[in-house]
Design a protein around this motif. Sequence first.
Motif, PDB file in Angstrom:
ATOM      1  N   CYS A 129       0.857  -1.194   0.000  1.00 23.40           N
ATOM      2  CA  CYS A 129       0.000   0.000   0.000  1.00 23.40           C
ATOM      3  C   CYS A 129       0.886   1.233   0.000  1.00 23.40           C
ATOM      4  O   CYS A 129       1.891   1.280   0.700  1.00 23.40           O
ATOM      5  CB  CYS A 129      -0.906   0.018   1.219  1.00 23.40           C
ATOM      6  SG  CYS A 129      -1.716   1.612   1.506  1.00 23.40           S
ATOM      7  N   HIS A 131       0.210   4.281   1.013  1.00 20.79           N
ATOM      8  CA  HIS A 131      -0.065   5.241   2.089  1.00 20.79           C
ATOM      9  C   HIS A 131      -0.054   6.664   1.531  1.00 20.79           C
ATOM     10  O   HIS A 131       0.695   7.535   1.985  1.00 20.79           O
ATOM     11  CB  HIS A 131       0.916   5.059   3.245  1.00 20.79           C
ATOM     12  CG  HIS A 131       0.740   3.732   3.929  1.00 20.79           C
ATOM     13  ND1 HIS A 131      -0.178   3.523   4.917  1.00 20.79           N
ATOM     14  CD2 HIS A 131       1.305   2.515   3.691  1.00 20.79           C
ATOM     15  CE1 HIS A 131      -0.149   2.251   5.298  1.00 20.79           C
ATOM     16  NE2 HIS A 131       0.742   1.617   4.559  1.00 20.79           N
ATOM     17  N   ALA A 136      -7.471   8.082  -1.795  1.00 21.93           N
ATOM     18  CA  ALA A 136      -8.859   7.947  -2.242  1.00 21.93           C
ATOM     19  C   ALA A 136      -9.642   7.015  -1.330  1.00 21.93           C
ATOM     20  O   ALA A 136     -10.794   7.280  -0.991  1.00 21.93           O
ATOM     21  CB  ALA A 136      -8.886   7.428  -3.677  1.00 21.93           C
ATOM     22  N   CYS A 137      -9.013   5.932  -0.900  1.00 26.00           N
ATOM     23  CA  CYS A 137      -9.711   4.948  -0.073  1.00 26.00           C
ATOM     24  C   CYS A 137     -10.267   5.604   1.173  1.00 26.00           C
ATOM     25  O   CYS A 137     -11.415   5.386   1.552  1.00 26.00           O
ATOM     26  CB  CYS A 137      -8.752   3.823   0.315  1.00 26.00           C
ATOM     27  SG  CYS A 137      -7.316   4.372   1.262  1.00 26.00           S
ATOM     28  N   VAL A 154      -2.095   5.336   6.480  1.00 26.52           N
ATOM     29  CA  VAL A 154      -3.526   5.096   6.241  1.00 26.52           C
ATOM     30  C   VAL A 154      -3.869   3.698   6.747  1.00 26.52           C
ATOM     31  O   VAL A 154      -3.265   2.721   6.316  1.00 26.52           O
ATOM     32  CB  VAL A 154      -3.848   5.196   4.739  1.00 26.52           C
ATOM     33  CG1 VAL A 154      -5.327   4.926   4.494  1.00 26.52           C
ATOM     34  CG2 VAL A 154      -3.447   6.563   4.202  1.00 26.52           C
ATOM     35  N   CYS A 171      -9.236   2.884  -4.883  1.00 26.21           N
ATOM     36  CA  CYS A 171      -7.774   2.908  -4.831  1.00 26.21           C
ATOM     37  C   CYS A 171      -7.198   2.810  -6.244  1.00 26.21           C
ATOM     38  O   CYS A 171      -7.508   1.880  -6.979  1.00 26.21           O
ATOM     39  CB  CYS A 171      -7.252   1.750  -3.985  1.00 26.21           C
ATOM     40  SG  CYS A 171      -5.456   1.538  -4.112  1.00 26.21           S
ATOM     41  N   PHE A 173      -4.406   1.924  -7.146  1.00 29.23           N
ATOM     42  CA  PHE A 173      -3.409   0.856  -7.255  1.00 29.23           C
ATOM     43  C   PHE A 173      -4.013  -0.534  -7.044  1.00 29.23           C
ATOM     44  O   PHE A 173      -3.283  -1.525  -7.053  1.00 29.23           O
ATOM     45  CB  PHE A 173      -2.303   1.057  -6.214  1.00 29.23           C
ATOM     46  CG  PHE A 173      -1.632   2.391  -6.280  1.00 29.23           C
ATOM     47  CD1 PHE A 173      -0.575   2.610  -7.145  1.00 29.23           C
ATOM     48  CD2 PHE A 173      -2.058   3.438  -5.486  1.00 29.23           C
ATOM     49  CE1 PHE A 173       0.052   3.841  -7.205  1.00 29.23           C
ATOM     50  CE2 PHE A 173      -1.449   4.684  -5.541  1.00 29.23           C
ATOM     51  CZ  PHE A 173      -0.389   4.885  -6.403  1.00 29.23           C
ATOM     52  N   VAL A 175      -5.146  -1.859  -4.252  1.00 27.48           N
ATOM     53  CA  VAL A 175      -4.514  -2.432  -3.060  1.00 27.48           C
ATOM     54  C   VAL A 175      -5.513  -3.170  -2.173  1.00 27.48           C
ATOM     55  O   VAL A 175      -5.277  -4.274  -1.712  1.00 27.48           O
ATOM     56  CB  VAL A 175      -3.811  -1.319  -2.246  1.00 27.48           C
ATOM     57  CG1 VAL A 175      -3.462  -1.797  -0.857  1.00 27.48           C
ATOM     58  CG2 VAL A 175      -2.558  -0.849  -2.986  1.00 27.48           C
ATOM     59  N   LYS A 187      -5.893  -4.262   4.571  1.00 26.80           N
ATOM     60  CA  LYS A 187      -4.692  -3.857   3.841  1.00 26.80           C
ATOM     61  C   LYS A 187      -3.552  -3.589   4.814  1.00 26.80           C
ATOM     62  O   LYS A 187      -3.749  -3.617   6.021  1.00 26.80           O
ATOM     63  CB  LYS A 187      -4.966  -2.610   2.998  1.00 26.80           C
ATOM     64  CG  LYS A 187      -5.040  -1.328   3.806  1.00 26.80           C
ATOM     65  CD  LYS A 187      -4.976  -0.128   2.881  1.00 26.80           C
ATOM     66  CE  LYS A 187      -4.787   1.163   3.668  1.00 26.80           C
ATOM     67  NZ  LYS A 187      -3.415   1.331   4.170  1.00 26.80           N
TER      68      LYS A 187
HETATM   69  S1  SF4 Z   1      -5.177   1.645  -0.227  1.00 28.57           S
HETATM   70 FE1  SF4 Z   1      -4.696   2.590  -2.206  1.00 28.57          FE
HETATM   71  S2  SF4 Z   1      -5.563   4.695  -2.062  1.00 28.57           S
HETATM   72 FE2  SF4 Z   1      -5.462   3.887   0.033  1.00 28.57          FE
HETATM   73  S3  SF4 Z   1      -3.494   4.649   0.810  1.00 28.57           S
HETATM   74 FE3  SF4 Z   1      -3.098   2.545  -0.007  1.00 28.57          FE
HETATM   75  S4  SF4 Z   1      -2.466   2.874  -2.131  1.00 28.57           S
HETATM   76 FE4  SF4 Z   1      -3.390   4.824  -1.440  1.00 28.57          FE
END
Ligand code: SF4
Lengths: 306, 350
Positions: A129, A131, A136-137, A154, A171, A173, A175, A187
């Motif tokens: 992740c 962070h 967005a999450c 996060v 997200c 990515f 994740v 996560k």
């Molecule tokens: S889950 Fe996705 S959007 Fe949320 S902090 Fe991790 S990489 Fe960023």
Amino acid sequence: MGYSLPTTAWPSSYGEHARARKGFFTDTSVCIGCKACEVACKEWNDVPARNGAQPAYFTGESYDNTIDLGADTWRHVAFVEQRKALDVDDGMGMSLAEAAALEGMARSEGLATYQDGEGMRWLMASDVCKHCTHAACLEVCPTGSLFRTEFGTVVVQEDICNGCGYCVPACPFGVLDQRQDDGRVWKCTLCYDRLKDDKEPACAQACPTNSIQYGDLDELRERADERLQQLTDAGLEQARLYGADDQDGVGGFGAFFLLLDEPEAYHLPPDPVDTTRDLGGIYRATAAAAVALVAGLTAAVLGGRR
Amino acid sequence: MSRPELGTTRLARRAGSPQQRGPASVGHEGAKTTPYGRPVLKEPVWTWEIPCYFYTGGLAGASAILAHLAEGQGNPQLARRGWAAALAGAGASPAFLIADLGKPARFFNMLRVLKVTSPMSVGTWILSASGVSIALAAVRAWTGLFPRAGRAGSAVAAALGGPLGTYTAALVADTAIPVWHEARHELPFVFAGSAAASAGALATAWTPAKHAGPARWATVGGAVVEVAATQLMEHRLGSVGEPYHEGPAGRLGMAAKAMTTAGAAAIALRGRRSRAAALAGAALVTAGSLCERWSVFKAGFQSAARPDDTVVPQRERIERGDTRGAVRRTSPNGRVDTDKASPAIVAHRD
Ligand code: SF4
């Protein structure tokens, strides 16, 4: 110190409890693909096996049977096999003579055993992740379960999450995912519990080559810049940093990377964007449509009066 | 709600069990950007309740507006049926939403915060407030009880009807899924048209033809907007809109257009005189609206599974110079002391 690159809720909302923003610098140029990080993460965080009762799951895609990040994989070591002949990869910036010498050496040493004469390389990268600075999450989470910690990371509060699943497609990515037999999303927490005790996250501690480095984000960024310079000076011109600056679409990653190819070669997006950056436009379009709905129905009621 | 049994995972559900498929790949065939065609994004975890909710939410919102306006116009026959439809929609919506949660018992956690950055949070509050006001207005319309509260409810429900009918478009647009996010300017109009058509169709079906004029107009107008906005959306999406031309999303979209157009035509041409035409038209438009919502829903899954749809537009942005992307190749602080370069790094070359 460490207060550069503020996020929406950090450090301001923590006042004196705010801590330096922590993160990861994952230097993939020294990753050996041992997956110690995956194992350490599962052990420490008690993450269940991915396939539950099912038999082992083989992809046939290099040594990568973990496949992606998800509810049950918070570190994923990507294995990518590339058949790039050493001497024609212009990204290497070698003279032909140098390349020939290298190629010849590889052969005489018996190194070019794979795909005889073609040359190939493995890209290995431990994904995690990011962070995000603008996550967005966290922004779309309707319960406040996803929150920003005092370390600027996060984290999902599992006692709040009601499994609405909104963060999963938000997200950029890919994740987050929902754990099916549990209903909630899970996560990487950047080992929030260990950070609180001033310990390093499990993956970073387990990494035998220091490919995963943990620390204050601004310090990590300096270290990464130095490393990038070292590598380019040594002729490895494909080296690049990914997510190390504030100006990208998510405002910089808390966990950023040094890569040896374009991000998409590692299944990563080249220009990730926090979707809520466009929320103003989305709400405006929605408001316009709502007004149009009322106007249209008013016209229908007036026109349909016989 | 069909959740896989304990111990099975998302992956297994997505790709079929290993026994069935042999060596498993989650990759998208023919993808050119990522190795093995693996997706960059995750598919949503939402199940069939969500497109149903798109429909019932739209139905409730538009029905409330229609009923409120009919009330003002002295058409209680239509108003009463409109409130009943709104109540049915507003009652079914939370049921669908809650059933889709991974932890349904924790629905109330949504009500501990209001977050403007989350269309789902905003929508939950809109839906809750609409539910209460629609119920008050419906009670008054059918029984005459609580006239004051009912009148207030009617006004509030009508004011919230627009947002209720369209916010779900904002919800899906506020994700990283290309086919949803890139349609953020058109999707609300698709949903608004679809909402008007759904509400109009239901009212047309059970209101005496004499009083159903506004409902017929709403059906036809809504259907036209729904089809036109969908067309515009698909056109503007370009290659990212590919999911609308293949697989389930493509088939559902085609069915939606055909049924909505046929149903609207039946109502426009013969809805006033022929009861059979009105009923058939209403059924077709309703089915069309449901299929349209389902097509949008499915397109999101197909889009997430296609790595090229995620990567190529991002690459193009970078190449056009609109953005620098997330990659930096040079050190900003100029050159650093190269003595620090260890022999190990040089050896790393091969
Ligand atoms: S889950 Fe996705 S959007 Fe949320 S902090 Fe991790 S990489 Fe960023």
